[in-house]
Scaffold this motif. Structure first.
Motif, PDB file in Angstrom:
ATOM      1  N   ILE A   1       1.733   7.314 -58.264  1.00  0.00           N
ATOM      2  CA  ILE A   1       2.914   7.680 -59.062  1.00  0.00           C
ATOM      3  C   ILE A   1       4.081   6.831 -58.593  1.00  0.00           C
TER       4      ILE A   1
ATOM      5  N   ASN B   1       5.882  15.873 -62.773  1.00  0.00           N
ATOM      6  CA  ASN B   1       4.701  16.556 -63.298  1.00  0.00           C
ATOM      7  C   ASN B   1       3.466  15.809 -62.791  1.00  0.00           C
TER       8      ASN B   1
ATOM      9  N   ASP C   1       0.409  16.094 -63.567  1.00  0.00           N
ATOM     10  CA  ASP C   1      -0.620  15.839 -64.584  1.00  0.00           C
ATOM     11  C   ASP C   1      -0.478  14.462 -65.215  1.00  0.00           C
ATOM     12  N   ASN C   2       0.795  13.986 -65.357  1.00  0.00           N
ATOM     13  CA  ASN C   2       0.996  12.681 -65.990  1.00  0.00           C
ATOM     14  C   ASN C   2       1.873  11.736 -65.172  1.00  0.00           C
ATOM     15  N   GLY C   3       2.374  12.229 -64.026  1.00  0.00           N
ATOM     16  CA  GLY C   3       3.190  11.377 -63.170  1.00  0.00           C
ATOM     17  C   GLY C   3       4.600  11.150 -63.671  1.00  0.00           C
ATOM     18  N   LYS C   4       5.044  11.912 -64.698  1.00  0.00           N
ATOM     19  CA  LYS C   4       6.373  11.722 -65.279  1.00  0.00           C
ATOM     20  C   LYS C   4       7.435  12.520 -64.515  1.00  0.00           C
TER      21      LYS C   4
ATOM     22  N   ARG D   1       4.782  21.500 -59.038  1.00  0.00           N
ATOM     23  CA  ARG D   1       5.341  20.176 -59.331  1.00  0.00           C
ATOM     24  C   ARG D   1       5.701  19.473 -58.029  1.00  0.00           C
TER      25      ARG D   1
ATOM     26  N   ARG E   1      -4.608   8.879 -58.768  1.00  0.00           N
ATOM     27  CA  ARG E   1      -3.638   7.932 -59.340  1.00  0.00           C
ATOM     28  C   ARG E   1      -2.470   7.755 -58.371  1.00  0.00           C
TER      29      ARG E   1
END
Length: 554
Positions: free
Chosen positions: A382, A417, A419-422, A402, A380
């Protein structure tokens, strides 16, 4: 020359003795046969009265033989305290050798014990993992008899293979580390033995000098003839500075040994450990040629202990070179509007890359951070806020896995993060901007390139903790050893020569020029000194990747 003076039984008159002179020592001239009475300083020989009047007139200077004997005995006696003092100092140094040897052995034994204890726990945990996995597999297998039993047996087999591989890896690492501590121990033992031999030789020399003095004191003739040589030997061999040199060497041994430590940390999702702490000496152990189809090499980072990312700065193709197999493989086809600024492993399966893009628009930086799997398939992109117009992002990974990301020429560093790109946290520097790479320390702090030859260490709250600067660093690059938080600054020394300095995380220079190399004639983009998880250093001279390994020295 002088000979034995004839006795009374041989028909000659008995001679009158003098204090300090037994009067039996006679002239070797057969026509004289008289006792030795003088010493000619000009010719440095003992003579009788007739010799003095016949062959040793002025300018010869004559001294009474008794006075000469008395004087030379006195000279030898004056050296006795010096000899005794030297013996005491040498004996003290020998005691210190024994103490340092014992202390070094105990310290290294402690390091070994820690290492053994850690790996014993790892093996135990690996075994417990195997047992737990087999139990879970058995519980699932009970739901379906035949089909699940077959599946269970296969999974058990796979589990056993995986755990066996992990145990083999753990044991191999343990063996390697034990070998490192043995090498250090052998070096210390060799140095201690060398010092012990030097001290023993010095003590033996003192004993020989004392024995010689005792012997020559028994006869005047021997005393007069050999005393100058003995005195010269004493001056040559007796030195009160010798024990200080040995003491300094022992202090250095003890200091270097006490630096040795067992370090362990998680890097790129993998637990890494090694013997480190000492400065040591960096030696070139391998040169890996970069293939000619990489037109203009640039090294943005590494993704494992063996795999180095090499970008072609001319057409932006990305390659990975394995420094063990020396094989180079293209992993990303370059595009004209994008190149790689940095890369780092997040775990065993995921890699993050920071990029510079010329087509990113709007209030978000899209496509400037990308996650890839180990086959370099994109997972993905980010996105982070855009605060300027440079479209260039640098990334790194902290101790918790991270992502740290920062836009060039801005003050914000984002903690993401994967895992979710936040974005989970934003670090804002005061009165400073990111002007290059960022590096995470195991302490949680961040090292940021904030100037042409300047690096700033900041906390997660943005507090400035240290400013690292040196006028000798022109165009420089910084990398961090994530196991020890040691910094390595690569810079151009002069002309085509580059060097690497080693610093503590607070900016104290520990060693200058630990690695020096000369760039090749092939065009390349100045690259940093990479730090592999197991402690090696990799630099690029434009034509080759140079692998350096640290050795313990005294």
């Amino acid at each position: 020359m002088a000979s034995k003076f004839p006795t009374k039984e041989e028909g000659n008159v008995k001679l009158r003795t003098r204090k300090g002179h037994d009067m039996t020592w006679s002239c070797d001239n057969l026509h004289h046969g008289e006792p030795i009475t003088f010493y000619c300083k000009q010719h440095k020989i003992p003579i009788c009265h007739k010799c003095a009047t016949k062959d040793h007139q002025k300018p010869c200077e004559l001294k009474d033989i008794g006075d000469v004997i008395f004087e030379r005995r006195g000279n030898l006696e004056e050296k006795q305290p010096l000899i005794g003092e030297t013996k005491l100092l040498l004996q003290k140094v020998q005691s210190k050798i024994n103490a340092v040897s014992s202390s070094s052995s105990k310290h290294l034994e402690t390091v070994n014990n820690k290492l053994q204890e850690t790996f014993a726990d790892k093996l135990k945990n690996a075994k417990e993992t195997e047992v737990n996995l087999i139990r879970v597999i058995n519980e699932e297998a009970d739901e379906e008899i035949q089909k699940i039993n077959e599946k269970r047996e296969k999974r058990i087999k796979d589990c056993n293979i995986d755990i066996e591989k992990e145990q083999i890896t753990i044991k191999e690492r343990q063996t390697r580390l034990l070998s490192d501590t043995k090498t250090i121990s052998d070096e210390v033992t060799k140095k201690i033995n060398d010092l012990t031999n030097k001290i023993q030789h010095a003590l033996n020399t003192m004993k020989n000098i004392e024995s010689t003095i005792t012997r020559i004191n028994q006869h005047d003739e021997t005393l007069v003839n050999e005393a100058p040589q003995v005195l010269a030997s004493i001056d040559e061999n007796v030195s009160l500075n010798f024990h200080q040199d040995v003491n300094d060497c022992l202090d250095r041994i003890q200091s270097e040994v006490e630096r040795v430590t067992f370090v362990e940390a998680k890097v790129g999702g993998e637990c890494c450990s090694r013997i480190d702490g000492y400065i040591g000496k960096w030696e070139l152990v391998k040169s890996v040629h970069i293939p000619s189809f990489v037109n203009k090499p640039w090294v943005p980072g590494l993704i494992s202990d063996d795999e180095i990312c090499v970008e072609d700065a001319k057409n932006h193709d990305m390659y990975v070179t394995n420094i063990n197999t020396q094989h180079t493989q293209k992993v990303i086809d370059g595009v004209s509007n994008m190149d790689i600024t940095s890369c780092a492993p997040i775990n065993r399966n995921v890699i993050v890359c920071g990029k510079r893009r010329w087509d990113s628009k709007g209030d978000r930086l899209d496509g400037c951070i990308t996650l890839y799997d180990r086959q370099w398939k994109m997972i993905r992109d980010i996105s982070i806020p855009r605060n300027g117009g440079f479209n260039s992002v640098y990334v790194n990974v902290d101790r918790d896995g991270r992502i740290l990301a920062a836009e060039i020429s801005q003050s914000n560093i984002y903690v993401i993060n994967p895992d979710n790109g936040k974005i989970v946290h934003t670090v804002t520097m005061q009165d400073k901007k990111v002007l290059g790479e960022i590096q995470a320390l195991s302490s949680g702090d961040i090292v940021v390139n904030t100037g042409y030859n300047k690096y700033t260490v900041i906390s997660r709250s943005g507090e400035e903790k240290a400013v690292i600067h040196c006028d000798e660093w022109g165009d420089s690059k910084c990398r961090v050893d994530k196991l020890t938080d040691t910094l390595f600054i690569t810079y151009r020394v002069a002309g085509k020569t580059y060097a690497v300095d080693q610093l503590s995380r607070d900016g104290i220079i520990q060693a200058r020029g630990i690695v020096e190399y000369v760039e090749s004639d092939r065009p390349f983009y100045f690259s940093p000194c990479l730090v592999t998880p197991y402690g090696n250093r990799v630099v690029c001279d434009g034509d080759k990747l140079l692998l350096y390994k640290k050795t313990f020295i005294l």
